[in-house]
Design a protein around this motif. Structure first.
Motif, PDB file in Angstrom:
ATOM      1  N   LYS A 100      -2.330   3.004  15.156  1.00  0.00           N
ATOM      2  CA  LYS A 100      -1.911   3.724  16.356  1.00  0.00           C
ATOM      3  C   LYS A 100      -0.397   3.834  16.427  1.00  0.00           C
ATOM      4  O   LYS A 100       0.153   4.890  16.798  1.00  0.00           O
ATOM      5  CB  LYS A 100      -2.443   3.012  17.605  1.00  0.00           C
ATOM      6  CG  LYS A 100      -3.944   3.133  17.802  1.00  0.00           C
ATOM      7  CD  LYS A 100      -4.389   2.353  19.029  1.00  0.00           C
ATOM      8  CE  LYS A 100      -5.897   2.443  19.228  1.00  0.00           C
ATOM      9  NZ  LYS A 100      -6.353   1.631  20.385  1.00  0.00           N
ATOM     10  N   HIS A 101       0.285   2.757  16.079  1.00  0.00           N
ATOM     11  CA  HIS A 101       1.749   2.758  16.118  1.00  0.00           C
ATOM     12  C   HIS A 101       2.329   3.763  15.125  1.00  0.00           C
ATOM     13  O   HIS A 101       3.248   4.523  15.455  1.00  0.00           O
ATOM     14  CB  HIS A 101       2.270   1.352  15.812  1.00  0.00           C
ATOM     15  CG  HIS A 101       3.764   1.267  15.716  1.00  0.00           C
ATOM     16  ND1 HIS A 101       4.589   1.426  16.814  1.00  0.00           N
ATOM     17  CD2 HIS A 101       4.583   1.068  14.652  1.00  0.00           C
ATOM     18  CE1 HIS A 101       5.848   1.318  16.432  1.00  0.00           C
ATOM     19  NE2 HIS A 101       5.874   1.110  15.130  1.00  0.00           N
ATOM     20  N   LEU A 102       1.782   3.785  13.923  1.00  0.00           N
ATOM     21  CA  LEU A 102       2.252   4.718  12.905  1.00  0.00           C
ATOM     22  C   LEU A 102       2.023   6.164  13.336  1.00  0.00           C
ATOM     23  O   LEU A 102       2.883   7.029  13.151  1.00  0.00           O
ATOM     24  CB  LEU A 102       1.542   4.453  11.575  1.00  0.00           C
ATOM     25  CG  LEU A 102       1.896   3.145  10.863  1.00  0.00           C
ATOM     26  CD1 LEU A 102       0.935   2.906   9.694  1.00  0.00           C
ATOM     27  CD2 LEU A 102       3.342   3.164  10.366  1.00  0.00           C
ATOM     28  N   ALA A 103       0.846   6.420  13.921  1.00  0.00           N
ATOM     29  CA  ALA A 103       0.505   7.776  14.351  1.00  0.00           C
ATOM     30  C   ALA A 103       1.389   8.248  15.499  1.00  0.00           C
ATOM     31  O   ALA A 103       1.609   9.455  15.663  1.00  0.00           O
ATOM     32  CB  ALA A 103      -0.959   7.834  14.771  1.00  0.00           C
ATOM     33  N   GLU A 104       1.902   7.305  16.278  1.00  0.00           N
ATOM     34  CA  GLU A 104       2.781   7.666  17.387  1.00  0.00           C
ATOM     35  C   GLU A 104       4.167   8.051  16.905  1.00  0.00           C
ATOM     36  O   GLU A 104       4.806   8.947  17.469  1.00  0.00           O
ATOM     37  CB  GLU A 104       2.895   6.490  18.374  1.00  0.00           C
ATOM     38  CG  GLU A 104       1.680   6.296  19.254  1.00  0.00           C
ATOM     39  CD  GLU A 104       1.846   5.115  20.185  1.00  0.00           C
ATOM     40  OE1 GLU A 104       2.931   4.477  20.159  1.00  0.00           O
ATOM     41  OE2 GLU A 104       0.903   4.822  20.955  1.00  0.00           O
ATOM     42  N   LYS A 105       4.625   7.397  15.838  1.00  0.00           N
ATOM     43  CA  LYS A 105       6.014   7.604  15.426  1.00  0.00           C
ATOM     44  C   LYS A 105       6.205   8.667  14.342  1.00  0.00           C
ATOM     45  O   LYS A 105       7.319   9.151  14.131  1.00  0.00           O
ATOM     46  CB  LYS A 105       6.627   6.281  14.967  1.00  0.00           C
ATOM     47  CG  LYS A 105       6.171   5.788  13.612  1.00  0.00           C
ATOM     48  CD  LYS A 105       6.969   4.554  13.185  1.00  0.00           C
ATOM     49  CE  LYS A 105       6.646   4.162  11.751  1.00  0.00           C
ATOM     50  NZ  LYS A 105       7.467   3.031  11.269  1.00  0.00           N
ATOM     51  N   GLU A 106       5.111   9.056  13.628  1.00  0.00           N
ATOM     52  CA  GLU A 106       5.286  10.020  12.547  1.00  0.00           C
ATOM     53  C   GLU A 106       3.970  10.735  12.231  1.00  0.00           C
ATOM     54  O   GLU A 106       2.901  10.281  12.605  1.00  0.00           O
ATOM     55  CB  GLU A 106       5.779   9.314  11.284  1.00  0.00           C
ATOM     56  CG  GLU A 106       4.788   8.298  10.750  1.00  0.00           C
ATOM     57  CD  GLU A 106       5.281   7.570   9.507  1.00  0.00           C
ATOM     58  OE1 GLU A 106       6.339   7.935   8.981  1.00  0.00           O
ATOM     59  OE2 GLU A 106       4.595   6.621   9.073  1.00  0.00           O
ATOM     60  N   SER A 107       4.078  11.855  11.547  1.00  0.00           N
ATOM     61  CA  SER A 107       2.887  12.532  11.032  1.00  0.00           C
ATOM     62  C   SER A 107       2.458  11.808   9.769  1.00  0.00           C
ATOM     63  O   SER A 107       3.291  11.431   8.934  1.00  0.00           O
ATOM     64  CB  SER A 107       3.202  13.996  10.714  1.00  0.00           C
ATOM     65  OG  SER A 107       3.486  14.714  11.892  1.00  0.00           O
ATOM     66  N   CYS A 108       1.154  11.589   9.605  1.00  0.00           N
ATOM     67  CA  CYS A 108       0.709  10.812   8.461  1.00  0.00           C
ATOM     68  C   CYS A 108      -0.753  11.074   8.130  1.00  0.00           C
ATOM     69  O   CYS A 108      -1.491  11.669   8.911  1.00  0.00           O
ATOM     70  CB  CYS A 108       0.933   9.315   8.703  1.00  0.00           C
ATOM     71  SG  CYS A 108       0.486   8.741  10.346  1.00  0.00           S
ATOM     72  N   LEU A 109      -1.134  10.620   6.946  1.00  0.00           N
ATOM     73  CA  LEU A 109      -2.515  10.715   6.486  1.00  0.00           C
ATOM     74  C   LEU A 109      -3.032   9.310   6.225  1.00  0.00           C
ATOM     75  O   LEU A 109      -2.401   8.532   5.516  1.00  0.00           O
ATOM     76  CB  LEU A 109      -2.598  11.561   5.214  1.00  0.00           C
ATOM     77  CG  LEU A 109      -4.005  11.852   4.668  1.00  0.00           C
ATOM     78  CD1 LEU A 109      -4.011  13.203   3.935  1.00  0.00           C
ATOM     79  CD2 LEU A 109      -4.514  10.764   3.722  1.00  0.00           C
ATOM     80  N   PHE A 110      -4.178   8.990   6.818  1.00  0.00           N
ATOM     81  CA  PHE A 110      -4.810   7.693   6.636  1.00  0.00           C
ATOM     82  C   PHE A 110      -6.086   7.839   5.817  1.00  0.00           C
ATOM     83  O   PHE A 110      -6.875   8.750   6.049  1.00  0.00           O
ATOM     84  CB  PHE A 110      -5.167   7.060   7.986  1.00  0.00           C
ATOM     85  CG  PHE A 110      -4.005   6.767   8.872  1.00  0.00           C
ATOM     86  CD1 PHE A 110      -3.207   5.657   8.649  1.00  0.00           C
ATOM     87  CD2 PHE A 110      -3.691   7.608   9.933  1.00  0.00           C
ATOM     88  CE1 PHE A 110      -2.126   5.383   9.466  1.00  0.00           C
ATOM     89  CE2 PHE A 110      -2.613   7.348  10.757  1.00  0.00           C
ATOM     90  CZ  PHE A 110      -1.817   6.231  10.520  1.00  0.00           C
ATOM     91  N   VAL A 111      -6.279   6.935   4.871  1.00  0.00           N
ATOM     92  CA  VAL A 111      -7.498   6.917   4.068  1.00  0.00           C
ATOM     93  C   VAL A 111      -8.421   5.825   4.598  1.00  0.00           C
ATOM     94  O   VAL A 111      -8.062   4.641   4.614  1.00  0.00           O
ATOM     95  CB  VAL A 111      -7.187   6.665   2.586  1.00  0.00           C
ATOM     96  CG1 VAL A 111      -8.492   6.523   1.792  1.00  0.00           C
ATOM     97  CG2 VAL A 111      -6.354   7.799   2.014  1.00  0.00           C
ATOM     98  N   GLY A 112      -9.616   6.215   5.041  1.00  0.00           N
ATOM     99  CA  GLY A 112     -10.623   5.248   5.466  1.00  0.00           C
ATOM    100  C   GLY A 112     -10.224   4.420   6.670  1.00  0.00           C
ATOM    101  O   GLY A 112      -9.450   4.828   7.518  1.00  0.00           O
ATOM    102  N   ARG A 113     -10.803   3.221   6.770  1.00  0.00           N
ATOM    103  CA  ARG A 113     -10.508   2.219   7.777  1.00  0.00           C
ATOM    104  C   ARG A 113     -10.723   2.684   9.215  1.00  0.00           C
ATOM    105  O   ARG A 113     -10.023   2.271  10.126  1.00  0.00           O
ATOM    106  CB  ARG A 113      -9.087   1.676   7.580  1.00  0.00           C
ATOM    107  CG  ARG A 113      -8.985   0.933   6.262  1.00  0.00           C
ATOM    108  CD  ARG A 113      -7.582   0.660   5.778  1.00  0.00           C
ATOM    109  NE  ARG A 113      -7.673   0.043   4.460  1.00  0.00           N
ATOM    110  CZ  ARG A 113      -7.833   0.742   3.332  1.00  0.00           C
ATOM    111  NH1 ARG A 113      -7.893   2.066   3.371  1.00  0.00           N
ATOM    112  NH2 ARG A 113      -7.946   0.121   2.179  1.00  0.00           N
TER     113      ARG A 113
END
Length: 209
Positions: A100-113
């Motif tokens: 959640k913290h990463l998604a708030e501060k930047e655009s990103c791609l997450f694999v799984g989890r």
């Protein structure tokens, strides 16, 4: 509307999902997170990465006491304490906070989890699942891991069971089911690069990039 966007990528073992995710993130110039989440969760919580490696994409179970047979053998200074034991649920909560913290501060791609479930309230979110034919999955694992087709088949069966159990447990949805995602793609049809291009074009339209 949030300026940042996130892409959450679920994948079958041997589908090339990680490679597709890496290339897609590079094409869109966004951050890519897979195993890196383990290091970040460890750093954030003060718990040794072994905890998160043991619990990675596994449904709830007790880690301490049962798995390691001792109380907090790998705690680092400043670690969170969860009563007298640490469960996968506790580790999932820590990792969820990191996502959640990463998604708030930047655009990103997450694999799984279960990132798609964790970020279900994100305003700009695109969820994709990458599958492949059994033959293509076996062929890819034989090539990349230097194992026999029979060994690849066993790995696939175990991985599918593990990932589906984890996802279904935490998200209350069905892993790999079309209704769960915005897009499901068979990478064995278009190949890795063709799949990347297809998913990128869909993401651009879905997210208004």
């Amino acid at each position: 509307m949030k300026e940042n966007f996130v892409i959450n990528l679920g994948r079958q073992l041997g589908s090339g999902g990680k490679e597709i995710g890496e290339k897609l993130a590079k094409e869109l110039n966004i951050s890519f997170y897979d195993k890196e989440l383990i290091n970040l969760a460890s750093k954030e919580s003060g718990l040794c990465r072994e905890f998160f490696e043991q619990a990675d994409e596994k449904a709830s179970q007790t880690i301490l006491g049962g798995l390691f047979g001792s109380r907090f053998p790998f705690l680092t200074e400043g670690a969170y304490l969860y009563n007298s034991y640490l469960s996968n649920d506790s580790l999932f909560k820590i990792q969820s906070d990191v996502i959640k913290h990463l998604a708030e501060k930047e655009s990103c791609l997450f694999v799984g989890r279960c990132a798609d479930y964790i970020l279900r309230d994100h305003e700009r979110c695109f969820n994709v699942f990458i599958s492949a034919s059994p033959e293509a999955r076996i062929e890819r694992l034989v090539s990349t891991l230097n194992i026999t087709p029979d060994e690849a088949e066993i790995l696939i069966e175990k991985a599918d069971k593990k990932r589906s159990s984890y996802y279904n447990y935490y998200s209350y949805k069905i892993w790999g089911a079309a209704a769960t995602y915005h897009l499901c793609v068979d990478s064995s049809v278009l190949g890795i690069d063709g799949t990347v291009e297809l998913v990128k074009n869909f993401a651009i339209k879905k997210l208004g990039l």
